[in-house]
Design a protein around this motif. Structure first.
Motif, short mmCIF file in Angstrom:
data_model
loop_
_atom_site.label_atom_id
_atom_site.label_comp_id
_atom_site.label_asym_id
_atom_site.label_seq_id
_atom_site.Cartn_x
_atom_site.Cartn_y
_atom_site.Cartn_z
N CYS A 155 8.66 -10.97 -2.90
CA CYS A 155 8.79 -9.32 -3.18
C CYS A 155 7.86 -8.75 -2.94
O CYS A 155 7.40 -7.37 -2.49
N TYR A 156 6.36 -9.15 -2.62
CA TYR A 156 5.17 -8.53 -2.59
C TYR A 156 3.84 -9.67 -2.10
O TYR A 156 2.54 -10.28 -2.76
N HIS A 157 4.77 -10.39 -0.59
CA HIS A 157 3.83 -10.78 0.49
C HIS A 157 2.83 -10.28 0.46
O HIS A 157 1.34 -11.03 1.00
N PHE A 158 2.05 -8.98 0.74
CA PHE A 158 0.94 -8.20 0.42
C PHE A 158 -0.13 -9.28 -0.49
O PHE A 158 -1.40 -8.75 -0.61
N LEU A 159 0.56 -9.59 -1.51
CA LEU A 159 -0.72 -9.80 -2.73
C LEU A 159 -0.65 -11.57 -2.17
O LEU A 159 -1.14 -11.98 -3.96
N ARG A 160 -0.32 -12.02 -1.07
CA ARG A 160 -0.76 -13.30 -1.06
C ARG A 160 -2.50 -13.78 -0.56
O ARG A 160 -2.40 -12.82 0.24
N THR A 161 -2.92 -14.41 -0.57
CA THR A 161 -4.26 -15.10 -0.11
C THR A 161 -4.56 -15.59 0.22
O THR A 161 -3.93 -16.72 -1.15
N GLN A 162 -5.54 -16.59 1.19
CA GLN A 162 -6.63 -17.58 0.89
C GLN A 162 -7.97 -17.40 -0.33
O GLN A 162 -8.34 -18.77 -0.08
N LYS A 163 -8.42 -15.82 0.09
CA LYS A 163 -9.48 -15.93 -1.08
C LYS A 163 -9.76 -17.28 -2.24
O LYS A 163 -8.63 -17.09 -3.20
N ILE A 164 -10.43 -18.24 -2.21
CA ILE A 164 -10.34 -18.40 -4.00
C ILE A 164 -11.69 -18.10 -4.86
O ILE A 164 -11.19 -17.77 -5.93
N PHE A 165 -12.16 -17.37 -4.50
CA PHE A 165 -13.59 -16.79 -5.36
C PHE A 165 -13.39 -15.29 -5.14
O PHE A 165 -13.75 -14.58 -3.79
N TRP A 166 -14.01 -14.44 -6.13
CA TRP A 166 -13.67 -13.36 -6.00
C TRP A 166 -15.32 -12.96 -6.33
O TRP A 166 -15.70 -13.18 -8.19
N MET A 167 -16.04 -12.12 -6.22
CA MET A 167 -17.27 -11.67 -6.52
C MET A 167 -16.57 -10.10 -6.92
O MET A 167 -15.99 -9.62 -7.87
N PRO A 168 -17.96 -9.72 -7.78
CA PRO A 168 -17.77 -8.71 -9.14
C PRO A 168 -17.37 -7.69 -8.43
O PRO A 168 -16.74 -7.11 -8.26
N ILE A 181 7.65 1.37 -10.94
CA ILE A 181 8.78 2.16 -12.08
C ILE A 181 10.31 1.15 -12.27
O ILE A 181 10.44 0.29 -12.88
N LEU A 182 10.46 1.15 -10.92
CA LEU A 182 11.86 0.51 -10.09
C LEU A 182 11.96 -0.10 -9.66
O LEU A 182 11.68 0.15 -8.44
N PRO A 183 11.65 -1.58 -9.86
CA PRO A 183 11.94 -2.45 -8.64
C PRO A 183 12.74 -2.50 -6.90
O PRO A 183 13.59 -1.83 -7.48
N ALA A 184 11.13 -2.27 -6.34
CA ALA A 184 11.86 -1.65 -5.05
C ALA A 184 12.37 -0.49 -4.34
O ALA A 184 12.79 -0.27 -3.59
N GLN A 185 12.19 -0.01 -5.37
CA GLN A 185 13.16 1.52 -5.79
C GLN A 185 12.42 2.66 -5.87
O GLN A 185 12.61 3.70 -5.02
N LYS A 201 4.15 1.03 4.07
CA LYS A 201 4.19 -0.23 4.47
C LYS A 201 4.84 -1.12 4.04
O LYS A 201 5.67 -1.63 4.11
N ASP A 202 3.62 -1.54 3.22
CA ASP A 202 3.76 -2.80 2.08
C ASP A 202 4.99 -2.83 1.03
O ASP A 202 6.32 -3.71 0.76
N LEU A 203 4.89 -1.27 0.47
CA LEU A 203 6.04 -1.02 -0.62
C LEU A 203 7.62 -0.89 0.67
O LEU A 203 8.53 0.29 -0.33
N LYS A 204 7.52 -0.31 2.13
CA LYS A 204 8.65 0.34 1.85
C LYS A 204 8.83 1.78 2.05
O LYS A 204 10.18 2.29 1.49
N ILE A 205 7.97 2.65 2.03
CA ILE A 205 8.08 4.20 1.00
C ILE A 205 8.40 4.94 2.35
O ILE A 205 7.91 5.10 3.49
N LYS A 206 9.86 5.45 1.81
CA LYS A 206 10.51 6.34 2.36
C LYS A 206 10.58 7.79 2.82
O LYS A 206 10.65 8.88 2.87
N ALA A 207 10.43 8.05 1.07
CA ALA A 207 9.96 9.44 0.66
C ALA A 207 8.83 9.39 -0.16
O ALA A 207 8.95 8.44 -1.26
N GLN A 208 8.37 11.10 -0.64
CA GLN A 208 7.73 11.03 -1.97
C GLN A 208 8.00 12.40 -2.13
O GLN A 208 7.86 12.92 -1.48
N VAL A 209 7.35 12.21 -4.00
CA VAL A 209 7.57 13.22 -3.98
C VAL A 209 5.63 13.61 -4.85
O VAL A 209 5.21 12.79 -5.86
N ASN A 210 4.73 15.22 -4.15
CA ASN A 210 3.95 15.62 -4.30
C ASN A 210 3.80 16.66 -5.05
O ASN A 210 4.61 17.70 -5.16
N ILE A 211 3.57 15.92 -6.23
CA ILE A 211 3.50 16.98 -7.67
C ILE A 211 2.31 17.36 -8.30
O ILE A 211 0.96 16.88 -8.95
#
Length: 320
Positions: A155-168, A181-185, A201-211
């Protein structure tokens, strides 16, 4: 003991992407994300910020030394694909450990390549075995990722990594994705996220509501659709009159792809519009929404209760 609960992939996604001025991943007692798979699997790739939980020579999982589990708000464990708390693999764990000792000895003597290959992957139910150890030290239930690493990264391929250590400073610079809010919708975020082409691109956004009153060039693809609702961030602003337009637009666009609703900071205006849409689509009056047990309302309660809407937005939701 705090107990165990299943955690849907969308819940972990939202936990990882919570933020105030900075990502909440910068808070040491916010999230402890543990990978119960083998070292080989972990090194190939894992969920961002996850640390591999170690085992002693007997195969028992060890509590991480660097984490004060009793202070952690979210403790999440995952393996390859465990999807149920009733996994028979855990119930038979002690018996199976004895069997595996004999199998391992036989495998070493026979040099069975297929057995060696299978041992490189974590067994189904490893997350449950690990969580049973951790729950003795946590104040909150230990969450087990439903479907494990395989389902989450599907579902979220963009949240995988090989990085082991994270600096502050790396966590400080981490840029969260919009809340799901609603999965993939349906997603909710701020102007920065709406302008990020990689997020689209990652979330496959096709439309936006700018409020918001700001006008920005958000899409380079003409096939994508934008609804701009120019409303000031003020208690006296009239967002109510736009509710039907917003709801019908989201309804129509969700049949074509994911929709992102955003305002300047992703707080009062966007959350009010999203709540109005959920009330519209699920036919819930505002007073019954907190008690609703549907997935969308549960997600809303869990992840957006921290978003403090303006008094004007509250009045408009009550009127709607």
């Amino acid at each position: 003991m705090a107990g165990l609960v299943l955690c849907e992939p969308t819940e972990l996604y939202n936990i990882l992407n919570q933020s105030t001025k900075l990502s909440r991943l910068t808070e040491p007692n916010y999230l402890c994300l543990l990978d119960a798979r083998t070292k080989r699997e972990y090194n190939e790739s894992h969920v961002i910020t996850a640390r591999r939980v170690k085992q002693n020579p007997m195969g028992d999982y060890l509590v991480p030394d660097s984490v004060e589990l009793e202070c952690v708000k979210y403790c999440v464990v995952y393996d390859g694909k465990t999807s149920s708390l009733d996994d028979i693999y855990y119930d038979d764990y002690e018996e199976k450990k004895e069997d595996e000792k004999g199998t391992k000895a036989a495998s070493e003597i026979a040099g069975d390549e297929s057995s060696s290959s299978c041992s490189q992957n974590a067994e189904v139910g490893a997350a449950i075995q690990c969580a049973r150890v951790l729950e003795q030290f946590t104040r909150h239930p230990v969450r087990i990722l439903k479907g494990g690493y395989e389902r989450f990264t599907a579902c979220y391929h963009f949240l995988r990594t090989q990085k082991i250590f994270w600096m502050p400073q790396e966590l400080d610079a981490f840029q969260p994705y919009p809340v799901e809010i609603l999965p993939a919708q349906l997603y909710m975020g701020n102007c920065r996220q709406a302008c990020d082409q990689q997020i689209q691109k990652d979330l496959k956004i096709k439309a936006q509501v700018n409020i918001s009153e700001e006008i920005a060039t958000l899409f380079t693809d003409e096939s994508k659709t934008l609804l701009h609702v120019s409303v000031a961030d003020s208690p006296d602003a009239d967002l109510f009159s736009f509710f039907p337009t917003i709801c019908h637009f989201i309804d129509a666009q969700m049949t074509l792809g994911a929709v992102l609703v955003f305002s300047t900071l992703g707080l009062s205006r966007s959350s009010t519009a999203v709540m109005a849409f959920l009330m519209h689509s699920s036919h819930y009056p505002l007073k019954t929404c907190p008690e609703a047990r549907t997935t969308d309302m549960a997600d809303w309660k869990n992840y957006k209760s921290k978003q403090l809407c303006s008094p004007g937005s509250q009045r408009e939701r009550e009127t709607f």
